[in-house]
Scaffold this motif. Structure first.
Motif, PDB file in Angstrom:
ATOM      1  N   UNK A 256       3.713   3.350   1.370  1.00  0.00           N
ATOM      2  CA  UNK A 256       3.521   3.267  -0.169  1.00  0.00           C
ATOM      3  C   UNK A 256       4.045   4.736  -0.765  1.00  0.00           C
ATOM      4  N   UNK A 257       3.653   5.896  -0.118  1.00  0.00           N
ATOM      5  CA  UNK A 257       4.140   7.224  -0.981  1.00  0.00           C
ATOM      6  C   UNK A 257       5.733   7.359  -0.834  1.00  0.00           C
TER       7      UNK A 257
ATOM      8  N   UNK B  39      -7.349  -0.860   0.750  1.00  0.00           N
ATOM      9  CA  UNK B  39      -7.372  -0.474  -0.796  1.00  0.00           C
ATOM     10  C   UNK B  39      -8.444   0.383  -1.223  1.00  0.00           C
ATOM     11  N   UNK B  40      -9.196   0.754  -0.415  1.00  0.00           N
ATOM     12  CA  UNK B  40     -10.336   1.799  -0.645  1.00  0.00           C
ATOM     13  C   UNK B  40      -9.847   3.035  -0.327  1.00  0.00           C
ATOM     14  N   UNK B  41     -10.000   3.962  -1.465  1.00  0.00           N
ATOM     15  CA  UNK B  41      -9.594   5.361  -1.494  1.00  0.00           C
ATOM     16  C   UNK B  41     -10.236   5.957  -0.298  1.00  0.00           C
ATOM     17  N   UNK B  42     -11.684   5.873  -0.330  1.00  0.00           N
ATOM     18  CA  UNK B  42     -12.358   6.570   0.458  1.00  0.00           C
ATOM     19  C   UNK B  42     -12.256   6.405   1.981  1.00  0.00           C
ATOM     20  N   UNK B  43     -11.900   5.072   2.275  1.00  0.00           N
ATOM     21  CA  UNK B  43     -11.533   4.783   3.675  1.00  0.00           C
ATOM     22  C   UNK B  43     -10.194   5.209   3.819  1.00  0.00           C
TER      23      UNK B  43
ATOM     24  N   UNK C 219      -0.242   2.136  -3.372  1.00  0.00           N
ATOM     25  CA  UNK C 219       0.030   1.038  -2.387  1.00  0.00           C
ATOM     26  C   UNK C 219       0.269  -0.225  -3.321  1.00  0.00           C
ATOM     27  N   UNK C 220      -0.718  -0.423  -4.339  1.00  0.00           N
ATOM     28  CA  UNK C 220      -0.334  -1.607  -5.209  1.00  0.00           C
ATOM     29  C   UNK C 220       0.985  -1.387  -5.896  1.00  0.00           C
TER      30      UNK C 220
ATOM     31  N   UNK D 116      -1.165  -9.626  -4.362  1.00  0.00           N
ATOM     32  CA  UNK D 116       0.072  -8.901  -4.515  1.00  0.00           C
ATOM     33  C   UNK D 116       1.121 -10.064  -3.914  1.00  0.00           C
ATOM     34  N   UNK D 117       0.582 -11.198  -3.696  1.00  0.00           N
ATOM     35  CA  UNK D 117       1.678 -12.252  -3.210  1.00  0.00           C
ATOM     36  C   UNK D 117       2.265 -12.054  -1.984  1.00  0.00           C
TER      37      UNK D 117
END
Length: 350
Positions: free
Chosen positions: A95-96, A121-125, A138-139, A179-180
């Protein structure tokens, strides 16, 4: 015939990653892409590739989105005549680094399927895994890809990290579905040698019930499981591996396979750029190929043809069918519980 192209560059090294990747050799990218062209020329001849015979192309890594489209262009133009009509052409992306310009450029070169390394999609993880992106990135990356017309989009999620719960994984799945996506790969965290997590094995949790619950939730969403870690619209490239089709492997750390040989180019970027035709060859015996077909067939919906088995092995397979642990249909044995694939294969081989 399949073709895999390995890109060994990454912006950062994730804590679980054991792949052949480099975070500090970006200056070598032009030379590396030119070296790939040299290996391609040799392997097109070795594999006797005719016009329109390459069914799938998969650009993996590493992080393919760290290499600009203009550097891919000469290689992909050279490949174009050999691609079958409607060939599946996949590129992995993070994503970045999957910018709008990168996505547009790859689409213009013929890439028609994307596989995003999201993992959660969990920032801590994501921080605990050592990922270089956040959930918002990511989204946005997946939304960009859809807006630009990519119709086949896959993403990866990791489960059984320490602290994973059914609720966290279900939130990840729900966000992915919004997100399809057409395909999802769900990988259980493993602790590999040479990774940062090797010194922190507590980063992984053992929870088979959670793994099964997650797989069931993905299937219930409409993405059907066709391999132990893969769900949805099947990747034709991966199916080709599990069917043990011949495949060219280009690049440092790639692997090629032709009939009864595996070909390993150098893993070092410098060594590969210096001599992209260097390689190690591994001959495979008939028994090794048979064993591989059995394990790959039972961990996927490919299944196993009875002709592959000896009479004693077929007898054991038939016994498993009578117990409901295997199914026989359309001339193949298939495994209804992919989580038990290895145990079933070992029992048949005895």
């Amino acid at each position: 015939m399949l073709l895999y192209l390995h890109i060994p560059y990454c912006d950062s090294r994730c804590h679980y990653c054991s792949f052949n990747t480099y975070v500090d050799r970006f200056d070598t990218r032009p030379r590396y892409m030119q070296a790939l062209e040299k290996q391609l020329e040799r392997d097109l001849e070795r594999f006797e590739v005719g016009v329109g015979q390459i069914e799938t192309l998969f650009i993996g890594g590493g992080t393919p989105s760290t290499v600009m489209p203009k550097l891919y262009a000469p290689l992909l133009e050279r490949l174009r005549p050999y691609l079958a009509p409607g060939a599946e052409c996949t590129a992995e992306a993070n994503p970045n680094s999957a910018s709008t310009s990168w996505l547009k450029g790859m689409k213009a070169l013929g890439i028609n399927r994307l596989s995003f390394g999201v993992q959660s999609f969990d920032d801590d993880k994501l921080r605990r895994l050592g990922r270089a992106h956040g959930s918002r990135q990511a989204v946005e990356a997946l939304e960009r890809a859809a807006e630009l017309g990519f119709e086949r989009i896959s993403l990866d999620l990791i489960y059984n990290c320490a602290g994973d719960t059914p609720e966290l994984l279900e939130r990840d799945l729900a966000q992915a579905l919004r997100l399809g996506i057409t395909h999802l790969s769900a990988y259980e965290l493993t602790i590999e040698n040479g990774t940062l997590f090797e010194k922190r094995p507590e980063a992984r949790q053992e929870n088979e019930a959670l793994a099964r619950r997650f797989a069931s939730a993905i299937e219930s969403s409409g993405l059907k499981q066709y391999e132990i870690s893969n769900f949805g619209d099947p990747s034709r490239h991966n199916l080709g591996y599990w069917q043990l089709k011949d495949y060219i492997g280009l690049g440092a750390g790639a692997v090629g396979f032709l009939r009864d040989r595996r070909y390993y180019p150098p893993t070092s970027i410098d060594a590969y750029c210096a001599d992209p035709l260097a390689e190690r060859i591994e001959p495979l015996s008939e028994n090794e190929i048979k064993t591989e077909r059995l394990f790959l067939g039972l961990r996927s919906r490919v299944g196993v043809a009875p002709e592959l088995l000896t009479p004693a092995e077929k007898k054991r397979a038939d016994l498993l069918c009578s117990e409901g642990k295997l199914h026989f249909a359309d001339g193949r044995y298939r495994n209804p519980d992919l989580f038990l694939a290895d145990e079933i294969a070992l029992y048949i081989l005895d």
